[in-house]
Design an enzyme around this catalytic site. Sequence first.
Site, mmCIF file in Angstrom:
data_model
loop_
_atom_site.group_PDB
_atom_site.id
_atom_site.type_symbol
_atom_site.label_atom_id
_atom_site.label_comp_id
_atom_site.label_asym_id
_atom_site.label_seq_id
_atom_site.Cartn_x
_atom_site.Cartn_y
_atom_site.Cartn_z
ATOM 1 N N LEU A 43 0.818 -1.215 0.000
ATOM 2 C CA LEU A 43 0.000 0.000 0.000
ATOM 3 C C LEU A 43 0.853 1.266 0.000
ATOM 4 C CD1 LEU A 43 -2.905 -0.914 2.477
ATOM 5 C CD2 LEU A 43 -2.722 -1.324 0.009
ATOM 6 N N HIS A 44 0.367 2.269 -0.733
ATOM 7 C CA HIS A 44 1.028 3.572 -0.788
ATOM 8 C C HIS A 44 -0.050 4.644 -0.733
ATOM 9 C CE1 HIS A 44 -0.319 3.470 -4.920
ATOM 10 N NE2 HIS A 44 0.398 2.380 -5.157
ATOM 11 N N HIS A 47 -3.356 4.157 -2.695
ATOM 12 C CA HIS A 47 -4.348 3.318 -2.015
ATOM 13 C C HIS A 47 -4.974 4.086 -0.844
ATOM 14 C CE1 HIS A 47 -1.366 0.187 -3.518
ATOM 15 N NE2 HIS A 47 -2.482 -0.220 -4.091
ATOM 16 N N GLN A 71 -4.388 -12.673 -12.318
ATOM 17 C CA GLN A 71 -4.279 -11.471 -13.139
ATOM 18 C C GLN A 71 -2.846 -11.168 -13.546
ATOM 19 O OE1 GLN A 71 -5.957 -8.887 -9.943
ATOM 20 N NE2 GLN A 71 -4.552 -7.359 -10.762
ATOM 21 N N GLN A 163 -9.237 -0.897 -16.364
ATOM 22 C CA GLN A 163 -9.766 -1.766 -15.295
ATOM 23 C C GLN A 163 -11.059 -1.187 -14.722
ATOM 24 O OE1 GLN A 163 -7.199 -3.564 -12.153
ATOM 25 N NE2 GLN A 163 -8.002 -1.931 -10.870
ATOM 26 N N VAL A 186 -2.971 9.515 -7.806
ATOM 27 C CA VAL A 186 -2.067 10.188 -6.871
ATOM 28 C C VAL A 186 -0.645 10.027 -7.408
ATOM 29 C CG1 VAL A 186 -1.189 10.252 -4.509
ATOM 30 C CG2 VAL A 186 -3.604 9.734 -4.933
ATOM 31 N N SER A 195 2.824 3.727 -7.647
ATOM 32 C CA SER A 195 2.559 2.330 -7.996
ATOM 33 C C SER A 195 3.422 1.450 -7.111
ATOM 34 C CB SER A 195 2.922 2.083 -9.460
ATOM 35 O OG SER A 195 3.020 0.700 -9.705
HETATM 36 P P1 AMP Z 1 -3.412 -2.377 -6.860
HETATM 37 O O1 AMP Z 1 -3.009 -2.681 -5.457
HETATM 38 O O2 AMP Z 1 -2.298 -1.926 -7.737
HETATM 39 O O3 AMP Z 1 -4.236 -3.487 -7.475
HETATM 40 O O4 AMP Z 1 -4.376 -1.131 -6.783
HETATM 41 C C1 AMP Z 1 -5.522 -1.155 -5.977
HETATM 42 C C2 AMP Z 1 -6.364 0.043 -6.307
HETATM 43 O O5 AMP Z 1 -5.628 1.240 -6.040
HETATM 44 C C3 AMP Z 1 -6.766 0.093 -7.787
HETATM 45 O O6 AMP Z 1 -8.120 0.554 -7.875
HETATM 46 C C4 AMP Z 1 -5.806 1.105 -8.353
HETATM 47 O O7 AMP Z 1 -6.291 1.786 -9.491
HETATM 48 C C5 AMP Z 1 -5.635 2.057 -7.183
HETATM 49 N N1 AMP Z 1 -4.388 2.797 -7.300
HETATM 50 C C6 AMP Z 1 -3.139 2.287 -7.460
HETATM 51 N N2 AMP Z 1 -2.232 3.271 -7.596
HETATM 52 C C7 AMP Z 1 -2.937 4.440 -7.548
HETATM 53 C C8 AMP Z 1 -2.576 5.826 -7.650
HETATM 54 N N3 AMP Z 1 -1.314 6.222 -7.837
HETATM 55 N N4 AMP Z 1 -3.551 6.739 -7.552
HETATM 56 C C9 AMP Z 1 -4.849 6.366 -7.374
HETATM 57 N N5 AMP Z 1 -5.250 5.080 -7.265
HETATM 58 C C10 AMP Z 1 -4.308 4.132 -7.360
#
Ligand code: AMP
Length: 290
Positions: A43-44, A47, A71, A163, A186, A195
Amino acid sequence: MAEATPGPGAMLRPRVIRTRTDLRAALATAPRPIGLVPTMGALHEGHASLIRRARAESATVVATIFVNPRQFNETADFERYPRDEASDLAIAGEAGVDIVFIPTVEEVYPAGFQTTVRVGALTEPLEGAARPGHLEGVTTVVAILLCLVGAERAYFGQKDAQQLLVVRRMALDLGIATEILACPIVREPDGLAMSSRNMRLTPEQRAAAPVLRASLLAARAAYEAGEKDGEALRAAIREVLAAEPLAVPEYVSCADPVTLRELARVEGPALLSLAVRFGSVRLIDNDPLP
Ligand code: AMP
């Protein structure tokens, strides 16, 4: 002596649940509405922004942490995907999560599992073309999570624009009552979209990675200066990427934001998007026009 209550800003550890049965039991009595934030962990701040929005709009916030093998179209990417449960729980708690669902693969996909959720034409271009099976893996797991949690709302990042569209289409098609909400991207101060994969960049690659955002901004500037030709806008993105030797573009797109079909001319809203590799790390970004 009165028990100490946490003051403002104090970190509350969310309740961790690992099985479908325990999740169902916990949610049966949880205050509604429920807001759901599905994630793969690591998480960052991206999230956290989804979680904070869910916190503001829900009585109970559920986050899920599941690195979904279905996935990942590349085994090495799955194996190298960062995992840090302790840090995730701290960030989730700080942002306001009540319940974190951290299931095993067997818990998400019970023995004998044989159901796949596949959305049609929307999954064919972009990520669907570049990562065979990826979006099918996403819709299958998200359908399961939406069914298990039964939230009023679920929060997804605009960062994964395709997505988001595909999950919305799926929820509509299958009559899933959860409202799918989009949250803005973000970014790091230098413009790189946050990311979980950014931490795998070498210092040189990390220094070069803001080129994704810079290339999108170049196309936006051309668009704002009057360029409406789809191919010229894609070329504007490619030209900026070409000046960065560490960046290997996978696709560059200027597409209809509803159908994701490439546009010859931009006469209404459009979605600029791209995927770029830095060594073994694959990054994506996008920018909606206007
Ligand atoms: P993930 O853990 O990469 O599967 O992401 C989980 C959720 O967080 C997804 O809906 C992503 O689109 C969202 N997410 C990931 N990175 C960002 C970001 N930089 N800004 C906004 N939402 C994000």
